[in-house]
Design an enzyme around this catalytic site. Structure first.
Site, PDB file in Angstrom:
ATOM      1  N   ARG A 178       0.842  -1.193   0.000  1.00 38.95           N
ATOM      2  CA  ARG A 178       0.000   0.000   0.000  1.00 38.95           C
ATOM      3  C   ARG A 178       0.880   1.247   0.000  1.00 38.95           C
ATOM      4  NH1 ARG A 178      -3.549   2.944   4.564  1.00 38.95           N
ATOM      5  NH2 ARG A 178      -4.552   4.434   3.165  1.00 38.95           N
ATOM      6  N   HIS A 179       0.386   2.304  -0.613  1.00 42.11           N
ATOM      7  CA  HIS A 179       1.133   3.561  -0.708  1.00 42.11           C
ATOM      8  C   HIS A 179       1.339   4.220   0.652  1.00 42.11           C
ATOM      9  CE1 HIS A 179      -2.417   6.055   0.106  1.00 42.11           C
ATOM     10  NE2 HIS A 179      -3.089   5.257  -0.691  1.00 42.11           N
ATOM     11  N   ARG A 227       0.383   8.683  -5.733  1.00 41.22           N
ATOM     12  CA  ARG A 227       0.732   8.250  -4.373  1.00 41.22           C
ATOM     13  C   ARG A 227       1.236   6.807  -4.375  1.00 41.22           C
ATOM     14  NH1 ARG A 227      -4.868   8.912  -4.697  1.00 41.22           N
ATOM     15  NH2 ARG A 227      -6.221   7.211  -4.007  1.00 41.22           N
ATOM     16  N   GLU A 232      -7.188   2.817  -7.016  1.00 39.87           N
ATOM     17  CA  GLU A 232      -8.097   2.654  -5.893  1.00 39.87           C
ATOM     18  C   GLU A 232      -9.553   2.555  -6.357  1.00 39.87           C
ATOM     19  OE1 GLU A 232      -8.861   1.417  -3.244  1.00 39.87           O
ATOM     20  OE2 GLU A 232      -8.001   2.676  -1.657  1.00 39.87           O
ATOM     21  N   HIS A 269      -3.313   0.459  -3.465  1.00 35.24           N
ATOM     22  CA  HIS A 269      -4.121   1.194  -2.496  1.00 35.24           C
ATOM     23  C   HIS A 269      -4.830   0.232  -1.545  1.00 35.24           C
ATOM     24  CE1 HIS A 269      -3.690   4.672  -5.259  1.00 35.24           C
ATOM     25  NE2 HIS A 269      -3.716   3.715  -6.161  1.00 35.24           N
TER      26      HIS A 269
END
Length: 207
Positions: free
Chosen positions: A9-10, A59, A83, A145
């Site tokens: 995940r970012h 991101r 996302e 995400h």
């Protein structure tokens, strides 16, 4: 050896801190997020990834690039890893969402947003597609995400939809590890690298 996927995940964004639904809105990492990406890269480099792909949202892409620079790999971009779309909720806080759409908030279904099964399917299909490009002992890192990864993992594992909420969320710059076995994909680690702090995500709230 088996093929593996690391679902990363970012890092943190300002909207994570403000508890705003990000969805497809292209929000950059904040200073903390950049530091988290660097820390995660230093840890994941020891796994010797052979391929890196990220969402097209910056991101996630910047999180993947931090690892790519460290291990000398290019980072491919795949829109299917972005996302879950938040429709009318993007940019709003959870308090604003719960006040404006109380019934939809309980179901976590945004007006005009992307249905959960659609997100799960597109992410799982993309994971299989990229995993198919790996050598037998290859390791793919997917920088994406929170909601997208949790749903994609659940679908890839073949969990029935009613059990998807049993798989917890991912913290910023935390990761899960999947391995392909003779009977399909299995989950080796989930939400690894988590620090003792709450998870701020577009994923289903704890209500």
């Amino acid at each position: 050896m088996s093929r593996r996927i690391v679902c990363l995940r970012h890092g943190q964004t300002l909207w994570n801190v403000e508890h705003r639904f990000q969805g497809h809105t292209d929000i950059p990492l904040d200073e903390t997020g950049l530091a988290q990406a660097a820390r995660a890269a230093s840890l994941l480099a020891s796994l010797r990834p052979t391929s890196i792909v990220s969402s097209d949202l910056r991101r996630a892409n910047d999180t993947g690039l931090a690892l790519g620079r460290l291990v000398g790999l290019d980072v491919a971009v795949d829109k299917d890893f972005r996302e879950r779309g938040g429709g009318a909720w993007e940019g709003l806080t959870r308090e604003e969402i719960s006040a404006g759409w109380p019934a939809e908030y309980l179901a976590w279904e945004a007006p005009g947003g992307e249905p959960v099964p659609d997100v799960a399917e597109r992410v799982a299909v993309a994971m299989r597609r990229w995993a198919a490009t790996l050598d037998d002992d290859g390791l793919l890192v997917v920088a994406s995400h929170g909601a997208a990864l949790r749903l994609g993992i659940a679908r890839l594992l073949g969990l029935p939809e009613e059990l998807w909420p049993a798989l917890g969320g991912l913290g910023n710059c935390s990761w899960s590890v999947l391995e392909e076995g003779r009977k399909g994909w299995r989950l080796l680690e989930h939400n690894a690298g988590t620090l003792p702090e709450p998870i701020n995500s577009d994923d289903i709230p704890n209500i």
